[in-house]
Design a protein around this motif. Sequence first.
Motif, PDB file in Angstrom:
ATOM      1  N   MET A   1     101.202 -23.837 -27.003  1.00 25.76           N
ATOM      2  CA  MET A   1     100.123 -23.723 -26.272  1.00 25.76           C
ATOM      3  C   MET A   1     101.010 -24.097 -24.907  1.00 25.76           C
ATOM      4  O   MET A   1     100.373 -24.000 -23.695  1.00 25.76           O
ATOM      5  CB  MET A   1      99.358 -24.764 -26.773  1.00 25.76           C
ATOM      6  N   ARG A   2     101.954 -25.155 -24.915  1.00 29.12           N
ATOM      7  CA  ARG A   2     102.375 -25.644 -23.772  1.00 29.12           C
ATOM      8  C   ARG A   2     103.055 -24.413 -22.702  1.00 29.12           C
ATOM      9  O   ARG A   2     103.032 -24.366 -21.642  1.00 29.12           O
ATOM     10  CB  ARG A   2     103.543 -26.564 -23.831  1.00 29.12           C
ATOM     11  N   ASN A   3     103.695 -23.527 -23.506  1.00 28.00           N
ATOM     12  CA  ASN A   3     104.152 -22.290 -22.911  1.00 28.00           C
ATOM     13  C   ASN A   3     103.136 -21.492 -22.221  1.00 28.00           C
ATOM     14  O   ASN A   3     103.382 -21.083 -21.172  1.00 28.00           O
ATOM     15  CB  ASN A   3     105.064 -21.490 -23.889  1.00 28.00           C
ATOM     16  N   LEU A   4     102.142 -21.390 -22.639  1.00 25.60           N
ATOM     17  CA  LEU A   4     100.890 -20.597 -22.079  1.00 25.60           C
ATOM     18  C   LEU A   4     100.766 -21.276 -20.824  1.00 25.60           C
ATOM     19  O   LEU A   4     100.380 -20.592 -19.856  1.00 25.60           O
ATOM     20  CB  LEU A   4      99.750 -20.449 -23.095  1.00 25.60           C
ATOM     21  N   TYR A   5     100.454 -22.720 -20.894  1.00 29.95           N
ATOM     22  CA  TYR A   5     100.082 -23.285 -19.528  1.00 29.95           C
ATOM     23  C   TYR A   5     101.293 -23.207 -18.387  1.00 29.95           C
ATOM     24  O   TYR A   5     100.765 -23.057 -17.512  1.00 29.95           O
ATOM     25  CB  TYR A   5      99.807 -24.919 -19.862  1.00 29.95           C
ATOM     26  N   CYS A   6     102.496 -23.253 -18.784  1.00 22.91           N
ATOM     27  CA  CYS A   6     103.561 -23.311 -18.101  1.00 22.91           C
ATOM     28  C   CYS A   6     103.658 -21.794 -17.237  1.00 22.91           C
ATOM     29  O   CYS A   6     103.735 -21.452 -16.163  1.00 22.91           O
ATOM     30  CB  CYS A   6     104.883 -23.392 -18.874  1.00 22.91           C
ATOM     31  N   ALA A   7     103.225 -20.757 -18.153  1.00 27.01           N
ATOM     32  CA  ALA A   7     103.371 -19.265 -17.861  1.00 27.01           C
ATOM     33  C   ALA A   7     102.320 -19.212 -16.857  1.00 27.01           C
ATOM     34  O   ALA A   7     102.282 -18.471 -15.546  1.00 27.01           O
ATOM     35  CB  ALA A   7     103.180 -18.238 -19.076  1.00 27.01           C
ATOM     36  N   LEU A   8     101.150 -19.655 -16.927  1.00 23.03           N
ATOM     37  CA  LEU A   8      99.860 -19.652 -16.111  1.00 23.03           C
ATOM     38  C   LEU A   8     100.099 -20.347 -14.738  1.00 23.03           C
ATOM     39  O   LEU A   8      99.765 -19.593 -13.681  1.00 23.03           O
ATOM     40  CB  LEU A   8      98.479 -20.066 -16.914  1.00 23.03           C
ATOM     41  N   LEU A   9     100.829 -21.417 -14.936  1.00 24.90           N
ATOM     42  CA  LEU A   9     100.819 -22.011 -13.791  1.00 24.90           C
ATOM     43  C   LEU A   9     102.000 -21.541 -12.828  1.00 24.90           C
ATOM     44  O   LEU A   9     101.799 -21.413 -11.604  1.00 24.90           O
ATOM     45  CB  LEU A   9     101.416 -23.687 -13.978  1.00 24.90           C
ATOM     46  N   LEU A  10     103.062 -20.806 -13.396  1.00 26.62           N
ATOM     47  CA  LEU A  10     104.015 -20.055 -12.693  1.00 26.62           C
ATOM     48  C   LEU A  10     103.410 -18.983 -12.182  1.00 26.62           C
ATOM     49  O   LEU A  10     103.799 -18.529 -10.972  1.00 26.62           O
ATOM     50  CB  LEU A  10     105.288 -19.586 -13.552  1.00 26.62           C
ATOM     51  N   GLY A  11     102.604 -18.095 -12.884  1.00 23.37           N
ATOM     52  CA  GLY A  11     102.012 -16.936 -12.351  1.00 23.37           C
ATOM     53  C   GLY A  11     101.112 -17.255 -11.144  1.00 23.37           C
ATOM     54  O   GLY A  11     100.963 -16.617  -9.840  1.00 23.37           O
ATOM     55  N   LEU A  12     100.415 -18.476 -11.182  1.00 21.92           N
ATOM     56  CA  LEU A  12      99.681 -18.774 -10.104  1.00 21.92           C
ATOM     57  C   LEU A  12     100.506 -19.086  -8.804  1.00 21.92           C
ATOM     58  O   LEU A  12     100.004 -18.882  -7.789  1.00 21.92           O
ATOM     59  CB  LEU A  12      98.517 -20.029 -10.466  1.00 21.92           C
TER      60      LEU A  12
END
Length: 99
Positions: free
Chosen positions: A1-12
């Motif tokens: 789940m933490r990887n998903l948040y990091c990926a979303l934050l990086l994409g944003l």
Amino acid sequence: MRNLYCALLLGLLVVTCLQSFAAGNNGKSPDECCFNFFNKPIPVRSIVSYEETRTECPKAGVVFITKKEARMCVDPGFKWVKRAIDQIDIRNVEGSTDD
């Protein structure tokens, strides 16, 4: 789940950076636009030349350049502005045929 948040934050962050770079490097932005207009007629003998504002400007305008190198924005819809432009054009044509 933490990887998903990091990926979303990086994409944003990437999208935000790309948007700000695109807005900051807009090469088609107008060099000079008129936002306020000088309303009183300017004597044609005081005007050396004129420039029309670019079509990207929010308002159409004409910039009169005077002998004292002042740049004055005027509304091209005024009759006195149209007459002044005509007189300047005639003066420039007559001046160019003297060569």
